[in-house]
Design a protein around this motif. Structure first.
Motif, PDB file in Angstrom:
ATOM      1  N   MET A  66     -27.018  76.359 -12.149  1.00 47.33           N
ATOM      2  CA  MET A  66     -28.274  75.653 -12.373  1.00 47.33           C
ATOM      3  C   MET A  66     -28.309  75.023 -13.761  1.00 47.33           C
ATOM      4  N   ALA A  67     -27.907  75.784 -14.765  1.00 46.94           N
ATOM      5  CA  ALA A  67     -27.925  75.272 -16.139  1.00 46.94           C
ATOM      6  C   ALA A  67     -26.976  74.085 -16.284  1.00 46.94           C
ATOM      7  N   ALA A  68     -25.791  74.178 -15.688  1.00 45.89           N
ATOM      8  CA  ALA A  68     -24.825  73.082 -15.770  1.00 45.89           C
ATOM      9  C   ALA A  68     -25.348  71.838 -15.043  1.00 45.89           C
ATOM     10  N   ALA A  69     -25.985  72.047 -13.888  1.00 46.38           N
ATOM     11  CA  ALA A  69     -26.526  70.919 -13.129  1.00 46.38           C
ATOM     12  C   ALA A  69     -27.664  70.247 -13.896  1.00 46.38           C
ATOM     13  N   ARG A  70     -28.549  71.033 -14.465  1.00 46.60           N
ATOM     14  CA  ARG A  70     -29.674  70.461 -15.207  1.00 46.60           C
ATOM     15  C   ARG A  70     -29.196  69.707 -16.445  1.00 46.60           C
ATOM     16  N   ALA A  71     -28.125  70.184 -17.069  1.00 50.44           N
ATOM     17  CA  ALA A  71     -27.579  69.495 -18.241  1.00 50.44           C
ATOM     18  C   ALA A  71     -26.971  68.150 -17.851  1.00 50.44           C
ATOM     19  N   MET A  72     -26.501  68.043 -16.607  1.00 45.31           N
ATOM     20  CA  MET A  72     -25.831  66.831 -16.146  1.00 45.31           C
ATOM     21  C   MET A  72     -26.797  65.773 -15.613  1.00 45.31           C
ATOM     22  N   VAL A  73     -27.895  66.200 -15.012  1.00 42.19           N
ATOM     23  CA  VAL A  73     -28.809  65.278 -14.346  1.00 42.19           C
ATOM     24  C   VAL A  73     -29.856  64.759 -15.334  1.00 42.19           C
TER      25      VAL A  73
END
Length: 198
Positions: A66-73
């Motif tokens: 989740m943290a990696a996805a939020r950092a990317m989007v």
């Protein structure tokens, strides 16, 4: 409406892009942006899965993904969610059933890469999914031919919308699906994990 779930109003069109996102990468963002444009969606929600029942090995911890996805989007109309963990569902069909009950009047479209269409018939209650939610299929490198000849594509050939009619998909009565070819970003989570970059 539950306060821990995303907001959506009746009449909105929401693309649901499910997966392990283990790890998320630029290809996921590219597909999401193209889905917004091609299918005329109001939003795309990433459904970061607690686990994939079709994969033998479990993914990285949900909070890490989740943290990696939020950092990317960074796109304002793409939302990263852990809805399945919050509502306690594991399979796509039950997730869709719950979301349709929680969001009456919202038009959901299930989004998948062409590689998933090729093995869609292995999903639990895949025919229910096709019969209840429009499906947008986005081509990935090397998957176009096998996807278009997949069991789900063959069984529902008559329900396929032409790519030029893709923007009609959210308003089509299921079964309805549309296959669109995209300018490709040739990335995969499997390759990233194999390189040891995750």
């Amino acid at each position: 409406m539950r306060s821990d779930l995303p907001l959506a109003r009746p009449g909105q069109t929401i693309g649901l892009f499910g997966g392990s996102f283990d790890p998320p990468h630029a290809g996921h963002v590219h597909v999401s942006r193209e889905a917004l444009k091609r299918f005329g969606l109001d939003r795309v929600w990433w459904l970061v899965s607690p686990g994939n029942p079709l994969k033998r090995n479990g993914p990285a911890a949900l909070d890490r993904r989740m943290a990696a996805a939020r950092a990317m989007v960074t796109h304002p109309r793409i939302l990263v969610t852990d809805i399945e963990a919050r509502i306690g569902t594991r399979y796509t069909a039950e997730t869709l059933e719950r979301l349709m009950a929680l969001y009456p009047g919202v038009r959901f479209v299930w989004l998948m890469g062409a590689d998933n269409l090729a093995q869609f018939h292995r999903w639990q209650r895949w025919e229910w999914i096709m019969d209840n939610v429009p499906v947008g299929v986005l081509a990935r490198p090397g998957q176009g031919i096998s996807a278009r000849s997949a069991k789900a594509a063959t069984v529902h050939q008559a329900a396929r919308l032409p790519a030029m009619g893709a923007r009609l998909l959210p308003h089509a009565r299921p079964p309805a699906w549309c296959f669109v070819n995209l300018p490709m970003v040739d990335l995969s989570s499997t390759a990233i994990r194999a390189r040891g970059d995750w």
